[in-house]
Design an enzyme around this catalytic site. Structure first.
Site, PDB file in Angstrom:
ATOM      1  N   HIS A  56     -43.099 -47.734   2.296  1.00 21.15           N
ATOM      2  CA  HIS A  56     -42.898 -48.117   1.506  1.00 21.15           C
ATOM      3  C   HIS A  56     -44.072 -50.257   0.512  1.00 21.15           C
ATOM      4  O   HIS A  56     -43.346 -49.785  -0.099  1.00 21.15           O
ATOM      5  CB  HIS A  56     -42.190 -48.464   0.181  1.00 21.15           C
ATOM      6  CG  HIS A  56     -41.133 -46.454   0.099  1.00 21.15           C
ATOM      7  ND1 HIS A  56     -41.937 -45.833  -0.935  1.00 21.15           N
ATOM      8  CD2 HIS A  56     -39.967 -46.750  -0.718  1.00 21.15           C
ATOM      9  CE1 HIS A  56     -40.636 -44.474  -1.022  1.00 21.15           C
ATOM     10  NE2 HIS A  56     -40.008 -45.410   0.066  1.00 21.15           N
ATOM     11  N   HIS A 218     -42.223 -40.697  -2.905  1.00 19.62           N
ATOM     12  CA  HIS A 218     -41.525 -40.146  -2.232  1.00 19.62           C
ATOM     13  C   HIS A 218     -42.688 -38.666  -2.063  1.00 19.62           C
ATOM     14  O   HIS A 218     -41.756 -37.459  -0.949  1.00 19.62           O
ATOM     15  CB  HIS A 218     -40.252 -39.765  -1.666  1.00 19.62           C
ATOM     16  CG  HIS A 218     -39.384 -40.534  -1.609  1.00 19.62           C
ATOM     17  ND1 HIS A 218     -38.723 -41.462  -2.812  1.00 19.62           N
ATOM     18  CD2 HIS A 218     -38.834 -41.709   0.001  1.00 19.62           C
ATOM     19  CE1 HIS A 218     -38.113 -42.414  -2.176  1.00 19.62           C
ATOM     20  NE2 HIS A 218     -37.897 -42.779  -0.825  1.00 19.62           N
TER      21      HIS A 218
END
Lengths: 330, 330
Positions: A56, A218
Site C-alpha cells: 500500500h 487488497h
C-alpha cells in the site's frame, strides 16, 4: 504478470533496503522491519505507531517523520505485521508520554496490535489505540469484521500526528484520531485487479469492460460490478457513497487517491469531477490531496475519502509535516 | 484499455481543472494551458519555463513553485505544446531578468520552443535555452534527432531553479542548466507498453515474458528486447548503460524513477539493486530520489538517471523547493 523484483520471498526486505538508502533521515531496521523517525523518542511527545501489510506504499513507511508517524511496521505483502514489530516500534518511540497505535480494521492487524498493546504495556509503555474503519462500501469483507480501513488512515496519521507534535497528551491525541476517523468516509473503485508477488497473477478476475465499485485495497469485493463508466459517473458514485453515509454539515478535506497504476494525468482529471460532484451536493472542500497515497500494488483505479473538519482539525491538517510522501510547511 | 477519463478529447483540459483545484497556490490558465507560480514575476529573478507533452506527470506542472519552475506548458498527450503557450508563460514570469526555456530533445518541442524564443524576444523578453538530452539508450529515435531528454529534466529544473532563486543572472542559470545536462545520463526499461487516451490501446507490442531495454518515455523503441530479467539484472543493465557513457570521476545524485504503473514497493526494491550496482562500480551516491517523477502514462517499468555533482551543484540540489511533486527545506 511481469514484476520489477528478484524473487517474491525477498520483496519486502529488498524494498526496506532501498527505502533505507533513499531516506537516510529515517532509521530503518531491515532485520526487524521497523522504520523509525530519527531522534525518537522526543522528550514529552506522544509516539505514533502504525503498520500494516506491505503493498500500500507510501502508506505507512512514507508517513514517518516530523508531524506524522514516529514509527511504522511493514508486514509481508497484504499481511499484518507481527506483534514483535509493533512492540519494538513502541519501545523505540516512547518517551514516557505513551504511544498511539493507528490500526486499520483488518482482522489480522486488529489481533496483532491488540497483542502488541498488551506486551508493550507489560514493558511499561502506555498504549492507546485508534481503529480506522472508513470504507463505506461494505460491512464485513474478506479480511474484516465491520468496515475496512483505507484512505482515512492518512488523515488520522497526519492530524493526530500534528497534535502529538504540538505536545498534546495521549488521551487527547487518541480522541483527535478517533474524531478524524468518525468524520471520514472512503469509497474505492477498481479498473483492474492487482497481482501480489507471491501469486504472480491477478488476485481477482475483472473482465474487460467492467469495473468494481467499492473495491477494497487488497482487491476484496465491493458493492457491484458495472460496465465501464466515465470519470464523471465514477466520481458521482464515489461521492454519493461517502456523502450519503457521512452526511456532513460542514466543510471537508478530500483525498483523491490512486490505487497505483492509474496515471496522475487521469487522477487529476478525476479530481475535477470529484470537486464538481461535491460542489453539486453543497459540500465545501477546504483542501484536496491528489496522488498515490494508499495503494494496492499495481491495481488501476481510485478512491475518494472525505473528512469533515472544524477549525482545529483544519489547523492540524495544515501544520508542518516532513515525511517521504507528505511534506509541507517545513 | 480501461481509463479513468470522460472522453479522450478533454483529458488534458480535465486534468488541468483538477490540478487547479488541488493546487490553489499556483495560477492555472486552463484555457491557454499555462501553469504559473503565484506571485510571478519575482523582481530581479530569472524565470524558468518548461513544458512538453502531457502524460509524463508530475513533469512539468508538478515542478512549478519556489526553487524550481516559474511556469509550465502542457501539450496534448505525448505532443509538444505550441509556441503561443510558451510565449504566454515567458511573458507571465519575466521580471526583466530574462527567461530560461528547459527543452527536452524531441523534434516538436525543439521547433516550438525555438519559435517561441523568437516571438518572446520580439516582445522584449531575453530568452536562453537548454536542451536536455540525457537518454543514452539510442541516438535518433521516433521523435528525436540525437538523444532523447528524460529523467535529467528533473535535475536541470531543480538545480537551475535553485540558482535562479538565489538571484543568479540568466547566463549563469543557463550555464548551470547545461552543466547539469552534460553531467547526467538516463536509461529506461519497460515491462509493459503504455496506452494513450486517443488510441485507447497499447502504443507498442511487448509480448508476455519480455521487456524492452532502453525504452523512451513515449514507448519509443530501445536497444533490445530481452526475456524478463530480475530486478538485479535490470539494475545492472541500466547502471552499466549510464555509468559507461558518463564515466563519472566523482559522486553522483540518483533518480530511480517509475514509469507510472510499477508499484512503489517494487521501485524501492529496485533502488536497493541500483545502489548495489553503483557501489560495485565505485560510484558514490550522495542523494537518491525514488518515485514516479517522469512517467509514461500507465507504462510499467523504471528508469535510472545519475548526475555527477560538485559541491555547488549539490548545494543547489539541497536548496529549498516547494512544488506539488518535489518539496523540501521550506
Amino acid at each position: 504478470m511481469k514484476m520489477l523484483i528478484n524473487v517474491a520471498e525477498t520483496v519486502v526486505a529488498d524494498a526496506l533496503r532501498g527505502f533505507a538508502s533513499a531516506h537516510p533521515e529515517l532509521t530503518v531496521d531491515v532485520e526487524h522491519r521497523v522504520i523509525v523517525r530519527r531522534g525518537a523518542p522526543y522528550e514529552g511527545k506522544v509516539g505514533l505507531v502504525s503498520g500494516g501489510g506491505s503493498g500500500h506504499e507510501p502508506l505507512h513507511g512514507g508517513f514517518v517523520g516530523r508531524g506524522m508517524l514516529d514509527a511504522a511496521c511493514p508486514g509481508e505483502v497484504f499481511t499484518s505485521p507481527v506483534p514483535d514489530q509493533m512492540v519494538r516500534a513502541a519501545a523505540a518511540v516512547d518517551s514516557g508520554a505513551g504511544v498511539l497505535f493507528v490500526v486499520k480494521n483488518y482482522t489480522g492487524d486488529v489481533l496483532n496490535f491488540d497483542m502488541a498493546a498488551e506486551l508493550a504495556e507489560d514493558e511499561g509503555v502506555q498504549i492507546a489505540k485508534v481503529l480506522v474503519n472508513d470504507d463505506v462500501a461494505v460491512t464485513d469483507s474478506l479480511y474484516t469484521a465491520g468496515r475496512r480501513g483505507t484512505g482515512a488512515t492518512l488523515f488520522v496519521e497526519k492530524i493526530a500526528g500534528a497534535a502529538a507534535e504540538e505536545g498534546a497528551p495521549l488521551d487527547r491525541v487518541a480522541s483527535i484520531a478517533r474524531q478524524v476517523n468518525e468524520n471520514s468516509r472512503s469509497f474505492g473503485v477498481a479498473l483492474s485487479a492487482c497481482s501480489t508477488p507471491a501469486k504472480g497473477s491477478p488476485t481477482f478476475d475483472l473482465p474487460g469492460g467492467e469495473l468494481e465499485l467499492g473495491v477494497g485495497i487488497h482487491g476484496e469485493p465491493g458493492r457491484e460490478r458495472r460496465p465501464m463508466m466515465t470519470s464523471g459517473e465514477i466520481a458521482d458514485a464515489a461521492v454519493d457513497a461517502v456523502a450519503t453515509d457521512l452526511n456532513p454539515d460542514g466543510p471537508v478535506i478530500a483525498l483523491v487517491n490512486g490505487m497505483g497504476a492509474t496515471p496522475l494525468l487521469e487522477l487529476y482529471g478525476f479530481n475535477a469531477e470529484v470537486q464538481r460532484a461535491l460542489t453539486e451536493r453543497q459540500i465545501p472542500v477546504l483542501r484536496t490531496l491528489v496522488g498515490n497515497y494508499v495503494t494496492s500494488l499495481d491495481m488501476a483505479g481510485c478512491s475518494v475519502t472525505i473528512c469533515q473538519v472544524d477549525e482545529d482539525l483544519l489547523r492540524l491538517w495544515d501544520a508542518p509535516v516532513a515525511t517521504p510522501a507528505l511534506r509541507w510547511g517545513c
